[in-house]
Design a protein around this motif. Structure first.
Motif, PDB file in Angstrom:
ATOM      1  N   TYR A  29       0.905  -1.246   0.138  1.00 27.94           N
ATOM      2  CA  TYR A  29      -0.189  -0.012   0.078  1.00 27.94           C
ATOM      3  C   TYR A  29       0.869   1.238   0.031  1.00 27.94           C
ATOM      4  O   TYR A  29       1.872   1.122   0.357  1.00 27.94           O
ATOM      5  N   LYS A  30       0.086   2.214  -0.180  1.00 23.23           N
ATOM      6  CA  LYS A  30       1.019   3.653  -0.081  1.00 23.23           C
ATOM      7  C   LYS A  30      -0.120   4.807   0.576  1.00 23.23           C
ATOM      8  O   LYS A  30      -0.750   5.524  -0.157  1.00 23.23           O
ATOM      9  N   ALA A 138      -7.891   6.623  11.823  1.00 18.05           N
ATOM     10  CA  ALA A 138      -7.823   5.004  11.695  1.00 18.05           C
ATOM     11  C   ALA A 138      -8.313   4.936   9.997  1.00 18.05           C
ATOM     12  O   ALA A 138      -7.934   3.798   9.431  1.00 18.05           O
ATOM     13  N   LYS A 139      -9.486   5.394   9.783  1.00 23.50           N
ATOM     14  CA  LYS A 139     -10.221   5.261   8.435  1.00 23.50           C
ATOM     15  C   LYS A 139      -9.600   5.551   7.314  1.00 23.50           C
ATOM     16  O   LYS A 139      -9.071   4.930   6.426  1.00 23.50           O
ATOM     17  N   LYS A 140      -9.191   6.851   7.314  1.00 23.95           N
ATOM     18  CA  LYS A 140      -8.527   7.530   6.297  1.00 23.95           C
ATOM     19  C   LYS A 140      -7.061   7.106   6.008  1.00 23.95           C
ATOM     20  O   LYS A 140      -6.436   6.900   4.905  1.00 23.95           O
ATOM     21  N   SER A 141      -6.251   7.077   7.024  1.00 25.77           N
ATOM     22  CA  SER A 141      -4.810   6.772   7.046  1.00 25.77           C
ATOM     23  C   SER A 141      -4.382   5.463   7.038  1.00 25.77           C
ATOM     24  O   SER A 141      -3.418   5.038   6.612  1.00 25.77           O
ATOM     25  N   ALA A 162       0.510  -1.996  11.500  1.00 24.07           N
ATOM     26  CA  ALA A 162       0.760  -1.152  10.195  1.00 24.07           C
ATOM     27  C   ALA A 162       2.232  -0.834  10.245  1.00 24.07           C
ATOM     28  O   ALA A 162       2.639  -0.203  11.196  1.00 24.07           O
ATOM     29  N   LEU A 163       2.735  -1.039   9.126  1.00 18.59           N
ATOM     30  CA  LEU A 163       4.190  -0.716   8.916  1.00 18.59           C
ATOM     31  C   LEU A 163       4.109   0.645   8.022  1.00 18.59           C
ATOM     32  O   LEU A 163       3.723   0.805   6.984  1.00 18.59           O
ATOM     33  N   VAL A 164       4.924   1.617   8.616  1.00 16.16           N
ATOM     34  CA  VAL A 164       4.840   3.055   8.043  1.00 16.16           C
ATOM     35  C   VAL A 164       6.315   3.234   7.734  1.00 16.16           C
ATOM     36  O   VAL A 164       7.333   3.226   8.663  1.00 16.16           O
ATOM     37  N   VAL A 170       1.763   4.423   5.096  1.00 22.28           N
ATOM     38  CA  VAL A 170       1.518   2.774   5.396  1.00 22.28           C
ATOM     39  C   VAL A 170       1.763   2.120   4.340  1.00 22.28           C
ATOM     40  O   VAL A 170       1.020   2.281   3.088  1.00 22.28           O
ATOM     41  N   VAL A 171       2.661   1.196   4.347  1.00 17.97           N
ATOM     42  CA  VAL A 171       3.190   0.316   3.239  1.00 17.97           C
ATOM     43  C   VAL A 171       2.715  -1.128   3.506  1.00 17.97           C
ATOM     44  O   VAL A 171       2.765  -1.767   2.313  1.00 17.97           O
TER      45      VAL A 171
END
Length: 197
Positions: A29-30, A138-141, A162-164, A170-171
Motif C-alpha cells: 500500500y501507499k 484510523a479510517k483515512k490513514s 501497520a508498517l509505516v 502505510v506500506v
C-alpha cells in the motif's frame, strides 16, 4: 562450448539480479497518514513530522480492553524482542489509544509497564485527542475501524500492525492478534530501513 559459457553467464546474471531484488522492499500500500500532533505517555508532544525519517509500526489499543489489546501488546513486545535479536535499531512503535477519554498519559504509561517491553524508549503511547478524531485517522490513514460500542465501555477497532515508511506512508498491514508473521515483519522492516539509509 561458447554457447555453454554464454548460457551459464546469463544464468549467473539472473541469479545475481534475483538475489539483489529479493532484498528490496515492495510495498503493498501507499496510504498517506493525515498530519497529527498528540501526547505520549511522558506528556510530550509527538507529531507525524517527528516520526518522519523513521520506520515505525502502528497499532490501535486501549487500556480497558477486555479482548484483543492484551494479545496485541504481548505480540508487539515479542516482536520488539525479535528486532533486538536481529540488531534492528532505527524504528518506533506507535500505539494510538481508541479510548482517549480514559487513557491519559499516566494510564498509558501504567498500561505499557504491564507488558515490560525490552526497550521502552522505542514506544510512543499516544492520546490527547477525541475519539471521533482517531476514528477518522484510523479510517483515512490506516484503512481500519474505530467505533464506540454503545452497549459497553469497549471500543471496536482493527487488530492490524501497520508498517509505516520514512515518508509517513502505510506500506504494509499484518495481523497483530493471531498468527503474527514475526519473521516477515522483521524482514520487511530491515529491508525498508536499509532502503532508506
Amino acid at each position: 562450448m561458447h554457447k555453454f559459457f554464454r548460457t551459464s553467464f546469463i544464468a549467473l546474471i539472473v541469479l545475481i539480479l534475483g538475489a539483489c531484488s529479493g532484498s528490496e522492499f515492495k510495498p503493498d500500500y501507499k496510504l498517506k497518514i493525515e498530519p497529527f500532533t498528540f501526547t505520549n505517555q511522558h506528556n510530550e508532544e509527538v507529531s507525524l513530522d517527528d516520526l518522519k525519517g523513521e520506520v515505525w509500526l502502528a497499532q490501535f489499543v486501549f487500556s480497558n480492553c477486555t479482548s484483543v489489546c492484551g494479545p496485541m501488546m504481548v505480540n508487539m513486545a515479542e516482536l520488539q524482542d525479535e528486532l533486538i535479536k536481529e540488531k534492528v535499531e532505527d524504528y518506533k512503535i506507535v500505539s494510538f489509544t481508541v479510548d482517549p477519554a480514559v487513557d491519559t498519559p499516566e494510564v498509558l504509561q501504567g498500561y505499557l509497564d504491564l507488558f515490560a517491553p525490552s526497550d521502552e524508549s522505542k514506544w510512543e503511547m499516544l492520546t490527547g485527542y477525541k475519539q471521533d478524531e482517531i476514528a477518522e485517522i484510523a479510517k483515512k490513514s490506516f484503512a481500519t475501524i474505530v467505533a464506540d460500542d454503545p452497549n459497553s465501555d469497549q471500543v471496536t477497532h482493527g487488530v492490524n500492525f501497520a508498517l509505516v515508511n520514512q515518508d509517513g506512508l502505510v506500506v504494509k498491514l499484518y495481523n497483530g492478534n493471531d498468527d503474527v508473521p514475526f519473521d516477515d515483519i522483521v524482514k520487511d522492516m530491515k529491508a525498508l530501513i536499509k532502503q532508506g539509509a
